[in-house]
Design a protein around this motif. Structure first.
Motif, PDB file in Angstrom:
ATOM      1  N   GLY A  16       2.730   7.917   0.719  1.00 62.07           N
ATOM      2  CA  GLY A  16       2.138   7.208  -0.382  1.00 62.07           C
ATOM      3  C   GLY A  16       2.705   7.311  -1.624  1.00 62.07           C
ATOM      4  N   ARG A  19       1.548  10.463  -7.188  1.00 64.52           N
ATOM      5  CA  ARG A  19       0.211  10.929  -7.603  1.00 64.52           C
ATOM      6  C   ARG A  19      -0.912  10.159  -6.814  1.00 64.52           C
ATOM      7  N   SER A  20      -0.790   9.865  -5.752  1.00 67.67           N
ATOM      8  CA  SER A  20      -1.759   9.074  -4.810  1.00 67.67           C
ATOM      9  C   SER A  20      -2.626  10.268  -4.462  1.00 67.67           C
ATOM     10  N   LYS A  22      -1.395  13.326  -2.293  1.00 68.06           N
ATOM     11  CA  LYS A  22      -1.088  13.833  -1.038  1.00 68.06           C
ATOM     12  C   LYS A  22      -0.929  15.224  -1.175  1.00 68.06           C
ATOM     13  N   ILE A  92      -3.722   5.739  -0.539  1.00 67.43           N
ATOM     14  CA  ILE A  92      -3.851   4.974  -1.533  1.00 67.43           C
ATOM     15  C   ILE A  92      -4.678   5.132  -2.506  1.00 67.43           C
ATOM     16  N   ASP A  93      -4.284   5.259  -3.816  1.00 66.95           N
ATOM     17  CA  ASP A  93      -5.111   5.781  -4.926  1.00 66.95           C
ATOM     18  C   ASP A  93      -6.088   4.451  -5.071  1.00 66.95           C
ATOM     19  N   ASP A  96      -6.763   3.204  -8.881  1.00 66.96           N
ATOM     20  CA  ASP A  96      -5.456   2.824  -9.523  1.00 66.96           C
ATOM     21  C   ASP A  96      -5.280   1.467  -9.091  1.00 66.96           C
ATOM     22  N   TYR A  98      -3.512  -1.267  -6.824  1.00 70.70           N
ATOM     23  CA  TYR A  98      -2.990  -0.738  -5.583  1.00 70.70           C
ATOM     24  C   TYR A  98      -1.855  -1.961  -5.136  1.00 70.70           C
ATOM     25  N   ALA A 101       1.201  -0.137  -3.937  1.00 67.76           N
ATOM     26  CA  ALA A 101       0.741   0.650  -2.894  1.00 67.76           C
ATOM     27  C   ALA A 101       0.930  -0.162  -1.583  1.00 67.76           C
ATOM     28  N   HIS A 126      -8.126   6.535  -1.049  1.00 66.14           N
ATOM     29  CA  HIS A 126      -8.267   7.918  -1.617  1.00 66.14           C
ATOM     30  C   HIS A 126      -8.902   7.883  -2.956  1.00 66.14           C
ATOM     31  N   LYS A 127      -9.588   9.255  -3.406  1.00 63.38           N
ATOM     32  CA  LYS A 127     -10.071   9.142  -4.638  1.00 63.38           C
ATOM     33  C   LYS A 127     -11.423   8.408  -4.781  1.00 63.38           C
TER      34      LYS A 127
END
Ligand code: GDP
Length: 314
Positions: A16, A19-20, A22, A92-93, A96, A98, A101, A126-127
């Protein structure tokens, strides 16, 4: 050593953008780091091979590809990277933008598919702890749709992506990891069957077979999983290991989980949690009604049968 997926050590690759999340996922799931501590994790700029095969039933390596490295560079040996790998988790964040991504996901998946068609592709959206329920579903729908459109447009309809909503701030990351790992265990149907037989003969509501170190459940009976039961069982493992570490160890070489490990917790709503050791790294955690526990002898006998069958499976 247990062979999973026909290979001695299948790898799960965690990929990824930078900063995603991991490294945080890896630390929280496999190294008991608390989610808040991940705020201070330093950015990684090299491939980390985290081999957790010694302490865990789940024998795999996590390769953390920092986003800023272009692993499509010819210097990267994609046969080597994807060839021995059972599943690719792409993070994937969701908090944010994407678009980038999604591009990277597309490149990764098509590249990996060319090397090995049987790889399982798992997308962690994610997040999601920062998102409202509506927005969560909307984000999932959009990522799902756009990722599949990208694949369809370039003639890769046969690639299947699985999606999971995850966060390190609740149990969703463990739940998602459990599903990923379960797909890589060829003996899963047999395990489920054994658990079904065990619970129905013991008047147990739900049973999870846990990898103790990671709190990933590698199998459960076929009744539906509700998050609350799973969380309860995870918490029980933490309690047992913590109490065992504090009061159970006489010297440094002892481990907090061994063949005598077992625990019984009575909740004030008439429910019982019952934990028994299955192997050095696996525990069975059961949820049952207190009324049904008066025949503990039957349950314990059935458990021994279950454990013996497990040994035959592996
Ligand atoms: P990496 O570069 O992909 O390894 O990303 P990191 O693991 O360093 O994470 C980047 C940032 O995201 C850190 O500040 C983490 O605390 C944060 N983070 C990771 N997972 C989550 C999550 O599930 N929810 C939230 N809100 N933040 C997260």
């Amino acid at each position: 050593p247990v062979s999973i997926g026909g290979e001695q050590k299948p790898r799960i690759l965690l990929m990824g953008l930078r900063r995603s999340g991991k490294s945080s996922i890896q630390k929280v799931v496999f190294h008991k780091m608390s989610p808040n501590e991940t705020l201070f994790l330093e950015s990684t700029n090299k491939i980390i091979k985290d081999d957790i095969s010694n302490s865990s039933f789940v024998q795999f390596q996590i390769w953390d590809f920092p986003g800023q490295i272009d692993f499509f560079d010819s210097a990267f040996d994609s046969d080597m990277i994807f060839g021995g790998c059972g599943a690719v988790i792409f993070v994937i964040d969701a908090q944010d933008e994407y678009a980038e991504a999604l591009n990277k996901l597309h490149l990764t998946v098509t590249k990996a598919f060319k090397v090995k068609q049987s790889i399982k592709f798992e997308v962690f959206i994610h997040k999601v702890d920062g998102l409202s329920d509506d927005y969560k579903m909307e984000t999932q729908r959009e990522i799902h749709q756009r990722a599949n459109e990208n694949l369809g447009d370039s003639g890769y309809d046969q690639i299947h992506l699985s999606f999971h909503l995850t966060s390190i701030y609740d149990h969703s990351i463990f739940e998602a990891f459990s599903k990923v790992v379960q797909k890589l265990i060829p003996q899963l149907p047999t395990l489920e069957n054994l658990l079904n037989i065990f619970i129905s003969n013991s008047a147990i509501e739900k049973a999870f077979l846990f990898d103790v170190v990671s709190k990933i459940y590698i199998a459960t009976d076929s009744s539906p999983v509700d998050m609350q039961s799973y969380e309860l069982c995870c918490d029980m493992i933490d309690v047992v290991i913590d109490v065992s570490c504090i009061y159970g160890l006489r010297d440094d070489n002892e481990v907090a989980f061994d063949h005598q490990s077992s625990s019984l917790i009575k909740l004030n709503n008439g429910t019982i949690l019952y934990l028994r050791e299955v192997t050095k790294v696996l525990a069975l955690v059961c949820i049952l009604r207190e009324d049904n526990f008066d025949r503990q002898g039957v349950i314990d006998y059935n458990f021994l049968c279950f454990r013996e069958a497990m040994q035959q499976v592996f």
